[in-house]
Scaffold this active site. Sequence first.
Site, mmCIF file in Angstrom:
data_model
loop_
_atom_site.group_PDB
_atom_site.id
_atom_site.type_symbol
_atom_site.label_atom_id
_atom_site.label_comp_id
_atom_site.label_asym_id
_atom_site.label_seq_id
_atom_site.Cartn_x
_atom_site.Cartn_y
_atom_site.Cartn_z
ATOM 1 N N HIS A 148 -1.584 8.902 2.214
ATOM 2 C CA HIS A 148 -2.005 8.250 3.465
ATOM 3 C C HIS A 148 -3.218 8.824 4.204
ATOM 4 C CE1 HIS A 148 2.059 6.933 3.215
ATOM 5 N NE2 HIS A 148 1.783 5.827 3.630
ATOM 6 N N GLU A 203 1.099 -4.057 3.705
ATOM 7 C CA GLU A 203 2.394 -3.943 2.949
ATOM 8 C C GLU A 203 2.388 -5.031 1.564
ATOM 9 O OE1 GLU A 203 4.073 -1.564 3.050
ATOM 10 O OE2 GLU A 203 3.771 -0.667 4.911
#
Length: 574
Positions: free
Chosen positions: A471, A378
């Site tokens: 993703h 992140e």
Amino acid sequence: MEFRKTLIALAVTVVAGQASAASMMASPVAFSAQEKTRLVSTLNSERSKHGLDAEHGFAIASQHPGEQGKAVSRVNHTYKGVRIFESESVVVTDQGGNVLSESIGERRKGLSGKRFDVKPRLSDRDAIARATKSIPPTKGGISPPFAELVIFPVMKSVRAPGAENKAEDELNAVDVLDVVDSYELAYHVKTRAMDGANPVFYDTIVSARDGRILDQWNMVQNVVGTGHSQYNGTVPINTTLSGGVYKMIDGSRGTGGSFGAMAITNANHGTSAGQVYSNATNTWGDGKQYIAGGSTTNANGQTAAVNALWGLMNTYDMHKNVLGWQSLDGNNTATHIAVHVNTAYDNAYYSDSCKCMFIGDGGSYFNNLGSIDVIGHEMGHGITAATSNLTYRGESGGLNESSSDIAGEAVEAYARAGGTGTSLPVPSGNDWMMGKEISKNGQPLRWMYKPSKDGKSPDAWKSTLKRLDVHYSSGPNNRMFYFLAMGSSATTGSEYYSQYLTQLPKAMTGIGIDNAYRIWFRANSTKFTSSTNYADARLKVLAAAQELYGANSAEAKAVQRAYAAINVGADVAE
């Protein structure tokens, strides 16, 4: 004075005070107005070399320190004063302001000599309204919607010379070119809102002429991931002592931001950051998964915060100590992580509004999402946002996600080796799987070495890659990085085998995660532009390797082989 302390017993403790350790860090580069003006003037003087007329211009978007006194500037291309979407330059300059290199994301040339009107017929307010209607309904905003007038290049894919007659399944990434088909005056609208517990983050391109939605993509940069020293045992964390109360503010890492330094906050089952964690003693957490419905501030509730701070410290330290990069933006601007977001929340995400991270406790599928690799992932989004800003769609979006997975693996390797030193360890202590620790069934989110094990991610580039969720389109580049660092196998049927490696030796040799990450980081921070795709990434990662290790180095050959292994470019012999 604040310092990290080796702990004994069952305490997560650090002696903390008010002094900052910032004096030990390299000072961020100050960019004066005169230097910025000089850079823009230099670029303007070279317009004719690129076939540009006087209507073309440049606007500095961001700047950060480079290696050995160099500076890196992200410069937007403009036409009649309006930014051209995804058209930009990355300029490296020396201490005297001289341009050393320029990496160009070229989407502007078709405007030269045209009568392109930059006066919108639609207002920015109307554009925001159109964009808001086109996304799922929300129940409150994190930040106000924002609309920027841009020139939007409409792209199309064409075959490269020599590849016109190739069958679709025979195409290599370098056989397909993205070219500008036309231009539209448009608004780039950013909406950052919530639907109950779920973030609804979208970027929408709205025609400034008639309000049509030209493009749209989801901007929730998330991974469903890990948890506490729940995952790392008893760890040292830096806190601050103020007025007899300990706070989870690490004054030795980062400056400014929302809390003056790196911090961990308690969302307390809400969607906003909440207050910084505080405690009467400097012993935090119980090392166990959060008990649903329990206190978020007692020892059990503090464990999520310990997870987060340990991950944040290691992410910061790895980039600073190994690469000389401070915080997310390279300028040592502090960030923060909010834990206990929503209730039984199976997610974690990075927000570009606050340049911070939100972590859920886990629910049906995951435990606390604050594991080392997830936090590194992140925070990697924050670094990419501050540097290449790879657009979160298509192949560039897959590279954005992959860059975060790569960062997560690098942070994990650093932390597993003790979180100290100026290089990543060999052999590394990471497992090359994203989110394995947080998964309740033991299955990771992604396998770096064999992406197709998840049933959705491809192992190699194909022409349909840009249509996948980011993703999954990240998969081939993840595999490339694994091969670059660790090498491959020549055994057919092995999870580490690639049919595209045709030169000798069939099992390519890896260069180690330290060299591999240095190369990747240099490419992402000094060469990638927002529109970089797989073929462009190969060229720029190769250029980074050649700069660091030499044109004919083993590292440069390994980059070519690692990309060839995922069907991007031709293989070479070692």
